[in-house]
Design an enzyme around this catalytic site. Structure first.
Site, PDB file in Angstrom:
ATOM      1  N   GLN A 208       0.849  -1.195   0.000  1.00 50.37           N
ATOM      2  CA  GLN A 208       0.000   0.000   0.000  1.00 50.37           C
ATOM      3  C   GLN A 208       0.882   1.243   0.000  1.00 50.37           C
ATOM      4  O   GLN A 208       0.386   2.363  -0.099  1.00 50.37           O
ATOM      5  CB  GLN A 208      -0.877   0.021   1.254  1.00 50.37           C
ATOM      6  CG  GLN A 208      -1.839  -1.143   1.346  1.00 50.37           C
ATOM      7  CD  GLN A 208      -2.428  -1.252   2.745  1.00 50.37           C
ATOM      8  OE1 GLN A 208      -3.472  -0.681   3.042  1.00 50.37           O
ATOM      9  NE2 GLN A 208      -1.759  -1.983   3.614  1.00 50.37           N
ATOM     10  N   ASN A 209       2.181   1.040   0.137  1.00 44.50           N
ATOM     11  CA  ASN A 209       3.087   2.179   0.260  1.00 44.50           C
ATOM     12  C   ASN A 209       3.371   2.806  -1.095  1.00 44.50           C
ATOM     13  O   ASN A 209       3.506   2.109  -2.102  1.00 44.50           O
ATOM     14  CB  ASN A 209       4.391   1.751   0.927  1.00 44.50           C
ATOM     15  CG  ASN A 209       4.152   1.255   2.343  1.00 44.50           C
ATOM     16  OD1 ASN A 209       3.092   1.492   2.892  1.00 44.50           O
ATOM     17  ND2 ASN A 209       5.125   0.569   2.902  1.00 44.50           N
TER      18      ASN A 209
ATOM     19  N   HIS B 161      -1.645   1.311  -4.221  1.00 43.86           N
ATOM     20  CA  HIS B 161      -2.081   2.693  -3.971  1.00 43.86           C
ATOM     21  C   HIS B 161      -1.258   3.713  -4.760  1.00 43.86           C
ATOM     22  O   HIS B 161      -1.265   4.893  -4.432  1.00 43.86           O
ATOM     23  CB  HIS B 161      -2.016   3.014  -2.466  1.00 43.86           C
ATOM     24  CG  HIS B 161      -3.086   2.336  -1.659  1.00 43.86           C
ATOM     25  ND1 HIS B 161      -3.101   2.316  -0.292  1.00 43.86           N
ATOM     26  CD2 HIS B 161      -4.198   1.662  -2.043  1.00 43.86           C
ATOM     27  CE1 HIS B 161      -4.166   1.652   0.138  1.00 43.86           C
ATOM     28  NE2 HIS B 161      -4.852   1.239  -0.902  1.00 43.86           N
TER      29      HIS B 161
ATOM     30  N   CYS C  38       1.098  17.099 -19.818  1.00 41.55           N
ATOM     31  CA  CYS C  38       1.311  15.668 -20.046  1.00 41.55           C
ATOM     32  C   CYS C  38       2.200  15.510 -21.286  1.00 41.55           C
ATOM     33  O   CYS C  38       1.912  16.107 -22.332  1.00 41.55           O
ATOM     34  CB  CYS C  38      -0.041  14.990 -20.284  1.00 41.55           C
ATOM     35  SG  CYS C  38       0.101  13.320 -20.940  1.00 41.55           S
TER      36      CYS C  38
ATOM     37  N   GLY D  23       2.961  -4.357   8.999  1.00 39.23           N
ATOM     38  CA  GLY D  23       2.948  -2.902   9.190  1.00 39.23           C
ATOM     39  C   GLY D  23       1.756  -2.198   8.584  1.00 39.23           C
ATOM     40  O   GLY D  23       1.880  -1.112   8.036  1.00 39.23           O
TER      41      GLY D  23
ATOM     42  N   ASN E  40       3.037  -6.649  13.204  1.00 40.73           N
ATOM     43  CA  ASN E  40       2.709  -5.239  13.425  1.00 40.73           C
ATOM     44  C   ASN E  40       3.237  -4.834  14.788  1.00 40.73           C
ATOM     45  O   ASN E  40       3.331  -5.670  15.683  1.00 40.73           O
ATOM     46  CB  ASN E  40       1.184  -5.086  13.480  1.00 40.73           C
ATOM     47  CG  ASN E  40       0.630  -4.283  12.344  1.00 40.73           C
ATOM     48  OD1 ASN E  40       1.361  -3.808  11.488  1.00 40.73           O
ATOM     49  ND2 ASN E  40      -0.673  -4.114  12.345  1.00 40.73           N
TER      50      ASN E  40
ATOM     51  N   ALA F  22       9.127  -4.345  12.541  1.00 46.04           N
ATOM     52  CA  ALA F  22       9.288  -5.096  11.291  1.00 46.04           C
ATOM     53  C   ALA F  22      10.752  -5.473  11.053  1.00 46.04           C
ATOM     54  O   ALA F  22      11.041  -6.542  10.511  1.00 46.04           O
ATOM     55  CB  ALA F  22       8.747  -4.281  10.127  1.00 46.04           C
TER      56      ALA F  22
HETATM   57  P1  OAD Z   1      -1.314   2.962   9.149  1.00 46.69           P
HETATM   58  O1  OAD Z   1      -0.608   4.201   9.574  1.00 46.69           O
HETATM   59  O2  OAD Z   1      -2.792   2.944   9.203  1.00 46.69           O
HETATM   60  O3  OAD Z   1      -0.791   1.729  10.023  1.00 46.69           O
HETATM   61  C1  OAD Z   1       0.556   1.511  10.262  1.00 46.69           C
HETATM   62  C2  OAD Z   1       0.720   0.208  11.014  1.00 46.69           C
HETATM   63  O4  OAD Z   1       2.110  -0.049  11.155  1.00 46.69           O
HETATM   64  C3  OAD Z   1       0.134   0.224  12.445  1.00 46.69           C
HETATM   65  O5  OAD Z   1      -0.607  -0.965  12.646  1.00 46.69           O
HETATM   66  C4  OAD Z   1       1.377   0.242  13.348  1.00 46.69           C
HETATM   67  O6  OAD Z   1       1.194  -0.480  14.557  1.00 46.69           O
HETATM   68  C5  OAD Z   1       2.386  -0.453  12.487  1.00 46.69           C
HETATM   69  N1  OAD Z   1       3.797  -0.063  12.751  1.00 46.69           N
HETATM   70  C6  OAD Z   1       4.319   1.132  13.060  1.00 46.69           C
HETATM   71  N2  OAD Z   1       5.657   1.075  13.182  1.00 46.69           N
HETATM   72  C7  OAD Z   1       6.001  -0.220  12.912  1.00 46.69           C
HETATM   73  C8  OAD Z   1       7.232  -0.951  12.885  1.00 46.69           C
HETATM   74  N3  OAD Z   1       8.401  -0.362  13.127  1.00 46.69           N
HETATM   75  N4  OAD Z   1       7.185  -2.267  12.588  1.00 46.69           N
HETATM   76  C9  OAD Z   1       6.003  -2.893  12.328  1.00 46.69           C
HETATM   77  N5  OAD Z   1       4.813  -2.258  12.356  1.00 46.69           N
HETATM   78  C10 OAD Z   1       4.802  -0.953  12.643  1.00 46.69           C
HETATM   79  O7  OAD Z   1      -0.773   2.625   7.672  1.00 46.69           O
HETATM   80  P2  OAD Z   1      -1.402   1.666   6.550  1.00 46.69           P
HETATM   81  O8  OAD Z   1      -2.126   0.525   7.170  1.00 46.69           O
HETATM   82  O9  OAD Z   1      -0.318   1.387   5.591  1.00 46.69           O
HETATM   83  O10 OAD Z   1      -3.738   5.142   1.696  1.00 46.69           O
HETATM   84  O11 OAD Z   1      -2.448   2.627   5.889  1.00 46.69           O
HETATM   85  C11 OAD Z   1      -3.201   2.154   4.791  1.00 46.69           C
HETATM   86  C12 OAD Z   1      -3.535   3.268   3.842  1.00 46.69           C
HETATM   87  O12 OAD Z   1      -4.148   4.336   4.565  1.00 46.69           O
HETATM   88  C13 OAD Z   1      -2.352   3.931   3.186  1.00 46.69           C
HETATM   89  O13 OAD Z   1      -1.870   3.234   2.063  1.00 46.69           O
HETATM   90  C14 OAD Z   1      -2.875   5.280   2.828  1.00 46.69           C
HETATM   91  C15 OAD Z   1      -3.620   5.593   4.096  1.00 46.69           C
HETATM   92  O14 OAD Z   1      -4.659   6.456   4.007  1.00 46.69           O
HETATM   93  C16 OAD Z   1      -3.926   6.172   0.850  1.00 46.69           C
HETATM   94  O15 OAD Z   1      -3.390   7.256   0.991  1.00 46.69           O
HETATM   95  C17 OAD Z   1      -4.866   5.865  -0.255  1.00 46.69           C
END
Ligand code: OAD
Length: 232
Positions: free
Chosen positions: A90-91, A108, A135, A174, A200, A218
């Site tokens: 998703q990154n 994404h 473009c 993560g 996570n 991670a």
């Molecule tokens: P989040 O910020 O929602 O979640 C991050 C997760 O990583 C949390 O569960 C943390 O506990 C975990 N975390 C933090 N530090 C960590 C580490 N060092 N090791 C392991 N885990 C760790 O991010 P996403 O789930 O990626 O979309 O968010 C999903 C989507 O929401 C993104 O792609 C973005 C956002 O809105 C768009 O912009 C379309």
């Protein structure tokens, strides 16, 4: 026995130890910016400068960042595991690629790509994009960051669903399990009988759907798991 087919979903947490902020952790990006302003088509229509500046700042940060042990371990898994390893992220950063991974599915979008809102042509984004940039294909002044905003459909969904339908192991790393469709991949994997693993720092919203939960950073949990898999 044939080697298991592995599908991996990563989120912002895998890049946190590389210095890139997550979205929903305390002080995260969504505490500093309103989603409606910087991550929706409506926000872009209202104030394109704000949106372009937001992604320019993130692109500059990502360009400075280095992959960590978790990114590198997944690249090693891709290179050395006998079965298939599909890496879906998703990154929008390119730390998986910098860590040595290939064929990363950016569901994404990607900071280093620009998209024409008129003809859907894609090209490498400059470090700083500007509003109304032309473009290179159709010459329309309609360049935008190649990011999937809320209300838009994530990329490569057919390929992801096809891969999940054949998964033996599904691992989420993560990601907080808040954003669909990615948060639903674990259910699709369970449906076909795959083993499901979550890694996570804090349990995700959908933690109850995982067979195995490995809390921690991670940079520690992922290399440990990869070593286990490669040891057979
Ligand atoms: P989040 O910020 O929602 O979640 C991050 C997760 O990583 C949390 O569960 C943390 O506990 C975990 N975390 C933090 N530090 C960590 C580490 N060092 N090791 C392991 N885990 C760790 O991010 P996403 O789930 O990626 O979309 O968010 C999903 C989507 O929401 C993104 O792609 C973005 C956002 O809105 C768009 O912009 C379309």
């Amino acid at each position: 026995m044939t080697a298991p087919s592995i599908v991996i979903l990563t989120g912002a947490g895998i890049s946190a130890e590389s210095g890139l902020g997550t979205f929903r952790d305390e002080g995260g990006l969504w505490a500093q910016h309103r989603i409606e302003d910087v991550a929706t088509p409506e926000g872009f229509a209202r104030n394109p400068q704000l949106v372009v500046d937001f992604y320019n700042a993130r692109r500059a940060q990502a360009a400075e960042a280095s992959p960590n042990a978790a990114h590198r371990a997944l690249a090693q898994l891709q290179a050395e595991h006998a079965g298939s390893v599909t890496l879906v992220t998703q990154n929008v950063d390119d730390l998986h690629e910098k860590g040595g991974s290939t064929d990363v599915i950016h569901m994404h979008g990607a900071l280093n790509s620009a998209l024409c809102a008129t003809c859907e042509h894609r090209w490498p984004a400059p470090l700083a994009m500007s509003v109304g940039q032309d473009c290179p294909n159709c010459a329309g002044p309609t360049a935008r960051p190649d990011i999937v905003w809320f209300g838009e459909i994530p990329y490569h969904m057919e390929r992801i669903e096809r891969t999940l339908a054949n998964a033996d192991v599904f691992v989420a790393i993560g990601t907080s399990g808040n954003v669909y469709p990615a948060a639903g991949f674990v259910q699709m994997a369970r449906h076909v009988g795959a083993e499901t693993i979550e890694m996570n720092l804090e349990p995700g919203e959908n933690v109850g759907l995982f067979d195995d939960v490995r809390p921690g950073k991670a940079s520690e949990t992922v290399p440990n798991w990869v070593a286990e898999i490669l040891a057979g």
